[in-house]
Design a protein around this motif. Sequence first.
Motif, PDB file in Angstrom:
ATOM      1  N   ALA A 104       1.127  -1.188  -0.002  1.00 16.23           N
ATOM      2  CA  ALA A 104      -0.435   0.427  -0.511  1.00 16.23           C
ATOM      3  C   ALA A 104       0.596   1.388  -0.032  1.00 16.23           C
ATOM      4  N   PHE A 105       1.693   1.382   0.649  1.00 13.53           N
ATOM      5  CA  PHE A 105       2.660   2.418   1.314  1.00 13.53           C
ATOM      6  C   PHE A 105       3.187   3.131  -0.489  1.00 13.53           C
ATOM      7  N   LEU A 106       4.153   1.388  -1.061  1.00 15.52           N
ATOM      8  CA  LEU A 106       5.021   1.696  -2.286  1.00 15.52           C
ATOM      9  C   LEU A 106       4.142   2.534  -2.647  1.00 15.52           C
ATOM     10  N   VAL A 107       2.876   1.550  -3.092  1.00 15.39           N
ATOM     11  CA  VAL A 107       1.991   1.971  -4.536  1.00 15.39           C
ATOM     12  C   VAL A 107       1.272   3.596  -4.118  1.00 15.39           C
ATOM     13  N   GLY A 108       1.119   4.594  -2.745  1.00 13.80           N
ATOM     14  CA  GLY A 108       1.162   5.670  -3.127  1.00 13.80           C
ATOM     15  C   GLY A 108       2.131   5.719  -3.684  1.00 13.80           C
ATOM     16  N   ILE A 109       3.718   5.327  -3.202  1.00 10.03           N
ATOM     17  CA  ILE A 109       4.481   6.580  -3.571  1.00 10.03           C
ATOM     18  C   ILE A 109       5.054   6.268  -4.895  1.00 10.03           C
ATOM     19  N   ILE A 110       5.079   5.559  -5.704  1.00  8.21           N
ATOM     20  CA  ILE A 110       5.307   5.509  -6.951  1.00  8.21           C
ATOM     21  C   ILE A 110       4.343   5.378  -7.908  1.00  8.21           C
ATOM     22  N   GLY A 111       3.032   5.090  -7.231  1.00 14.41           N
ATOM     23  CA  GLY A 111       1.936   5.744  -8.069  1.00 14.41           C
ATOM     24  C   GLY A 111       1.422   7.543  -8.678  1.00 14.41           C
ATOM     25  N   SER A 112       1.682   7.699  -7.617  1.00 16.74           N
ATOM     26  CA  SER A 112       1.876   9.042  -7.157  1.00 16.74           C
ATOM     27  C   SER A 112       3.122  10.081  -8.006  1.00 16.74           C
ATOM     28  N   GLY A 113       3.810   9.143  -7.591  1.00 19.09           N
ATOM     29  CA  GLY A 113       5.452   9.343  -8.546  1.00 19.09           C
ATOM     30  C   GLY A 113       5.472  10.090  -9.349  1.00 19.09           C
ATOM     31  N   ILE A 114       4.278   9.170 -10.614  1.00 16.64           N
ATOM     32  CA  ILE A 114       4.203   9.222 -11.728  1.00 16.64           C
ATOM     33  C   ILE A 114       3.269  10.574 -12.123  1.00 16.64           C
ATOM     34  N   LEU A 115       2.260  10.628 -10.773  1.00 15.96           N
ATOM     35  CA  LEU A 115       1.210  11.625 -10.966  1.00 15.96           C
ATOM     36  C   LEU A 115       2.116  13.043 -10.590  1.00 15.96           C
ATOM     37  N   PHE A 116       3.089  13.321 -10.394  1.00 17.70           N
ATOM     38  CA  PHE A 116       3.378  14.518  -9.843  1.00 17.70           C
ATOM     39  C   PHE A 116       4.914  14.951 -10.934  1.00 17.70           C
ATOM     40  N   GLN A 117       5.473  13.777 -11.543  1.00 17.35           N
ATOM     41  CA  GLN A 117       6.456  13.473 -12.686  1.00 17.35           C
ATOM     42  C   GLN A 117       5.715  14.657 -14.066  1.00 17.35           C
ATOM     43  N   ILE A 118       4.108  14.096 -13.839  1.00 12.41           N
ATOM     44  CA  ILE A 118       3.527  14.595 -15.337  1.00 12.41           C
ATOM     45  C   ILE A 118       3.008  16.882 -14.507  1.00 12.41           C
ATOM     46  N   LEU A 119       2.731  16.891 -13.333  1.00 17.57           N
ATOM     47  CA  LEU A 119       2.467  17.903 -13.026  1.00 17.57           C
ATOM     48  C   LEU A 119       3.138  18.911 -12.972  1.00 17.57           C
ATOM     49  N   PHE A 120       4.189  18.345 -12.370  1.00 22.83           N
ATOM     50  CA  PHE A 120       5.563  18.934 -12.013  1.00 22.83           C
ATOM     51  C   PHE A 120       6.964  18.735 -12.657  1.00 22.83           C
ATOM     52  N   PRO A 121       6.698  18.735 -13.744  1.00 26.14           N
ATOM     53  CA  PRO A 121       8.393  17.855 -15.138  1.00 26.14           C
ATOM     54  C   PRO A 121       8.836  18.936 -13.809  1.00 26.14           C
ATOM     55  N   GLN A 122       9.431  20.349 -13.704  1.00 26.82           N
ATOM     56  CA  GLN A 122      10.801  20.901 -13.665  1.00 26.82           C
ATOM     57  C   GLN A 122      11.308  20.303 -12.361  1.00 26.82           C
ATOM     58  N   ASN A 123      10.592  19.464 -11.196  1.00 26.57           N
ATOM     59  CA  ASN A 123      11.297  19.185 -10.275  1.00 26.57           C
ATOM     60  C   ASN A 123      12.195  18.213 -10.308  1.00 26.57           C
ATOM     61  N   PHE A 124      11.957  17.581 -11.477  1.00 27.27           N
ATOM     62  CA  PHE A 124      12.421  15.980 -11.420  1.00 27.27           C
ATOM     63  C   PHE A 124      13.167  15.812 -12.836  1.00 27.27           C
ATOM     64  N   ASP A 125      14.946  14.894 -12.491  1.00 29.19           N
ATOM     65  CA  ASP A 125      15.953  15.227 -13.144  1.00 29.19           C
ATOM     66  C   ASP A 125      15.873  13.849 -13.733  1.00 29.19           C
ATOM     67  N   THR A 126      17.098  13.515 -14.176  1.00 33.07           N
ATOM     68  CA  THR A 126      17.252  11.869 -14.242  1.00 33.07           C
ATOM     69  C   THR A 126      19.530  12.118 -14.420  1.00 33.07           C
ATOM     70  N   PRO A 127      19.930  10.702 -13.295  1.00 29.60           N
ATOM     71  CA  PRO A 127      21.161  10.812 -13.144  1.00 29.60           C
ATOM     72  C   PRO A 127      21.883  12.057 -14.248  1.00 29.60           C
ATOM     73  N   LYS A 128      22.794  11.673 -14.334  1.00 31.76           N
ATOM     74  CA  LYS A 128      24.252  12.574 -14.790  1.00 31.76           C
ATOM     75  C   LYS A 128      25.373  11.469 -14.908  1.00 31.76           C
ATOM     76  N   THR A 129      25.315  10.050 -14.799  1.00 32.04           N
ATOM     77  CA  THR A 129      25.760   9.575 -14.764  1.00 32.04           C
ATOM     78  C   THR A 129      26.073   8.527 -16.258  1.00 32.04           C
ATOM     79  N   GLY A 130      27.089   7.681 -16.044  1.00 29.03           N
ATOM     80  CA  GLY A 130      27.424   6.931 -17.311  1.00 29.03           C
ATOM     81  C   GLY A 130      26.839   5.720 -16.992  1.00 29.03           C
ATOM     82  N   SER A 131      26.484   4.803 -18.005  1.00 29.17           N
ATOM     83  CA  SER A 131      25.405   3.297 -17.057  1.00 29.17           C
ATOM     84  C   SER A 131      26.312   2.238 -15.667  1.00 29.17           C
TER      85      SER A 131
END
Lengths: 132, 140
Positions: free
Chosen positions: A47-74
């Motif tokens: 339940a807790f993880l669903v809350g985090i991951i599910g809303s995480g997807i929503l927040f990426q859509i709502l606040f795209p400027q707050n998200f970024d990827t790590p700048k490292t090689g594979s």
Amino acid sequence: MNIAYLIIAGAMLGISVGIVFITLGKVVGISGISKGLLQKVESWRIAFLVGIIGSGILFQILFPQNFDTPKTGSFALILGGLFVGFGTSLCNGCTCGHGICGNARFSQRSMIATLIFIATGAFTVWMRGGVQ
Amino acid sequence: MDAWRCAMKTLLLILAGILFSAGLTLGGMTDPKKVISFLDFFGNWDPSLLFVLGGAVVTFCAIFHGVARLEKPIYAPSFEIPQQRKITLKLILGAALFGIGWGITGLCPGPSLVSMFLSPSIFYFVIAMGVGMGFARYFD
């Protein structure tokens, strides 16, 4: 982002783990919940993880400027992931488990763990030449 | 009645998860650069993470100590507070390794889950994290 805004964001984190504490009596960090899930599937973890991951997807859509990827090689990325997973498991906590909950409880173990991971984190960043 | 209690418990935990994601997102912790900037003490230091962490610690501290009066948590028979007090080698080594991984990527467990589906790189990080956690179980 002003300071008040950051503190309020932090307060949301505090309330979140506070809810888990009041409802289930557990002091949690994400590493503990994830590790526990690997050992035994319990509905509260899901339940807790669903809350985090599910809303995480929503927040990426709502606040795209707050998200970024790590700048490292594979290679560095995977190595980092292995270290984070292995390290948090070994010390039984992460920035949430030790950093937030443990310190709030005045746990000596958590305070020391927090100082250590911040220190090695800072050293690593310094070795890699700072922010890229 | 039991099903209703179960449903309420589940809903509260989902809410807690949503709040957690919200706090990390709004606090900017889902941007690895902000995290690395916090760790960049001798370079371009950005103290943002400090305020987020501070707000979280103070809030949970208030809740934790305030709730001490309760006889038991709402949906469990007792409070489960970690009893281990000793500073062990596992604690030191684990924290050190975690810090290195954190410093390399700017990701720790929480934000990585929030951003899990943002890009393949973060998804792979989460997989690697899971593998690392699984491996650590041999040392339990």
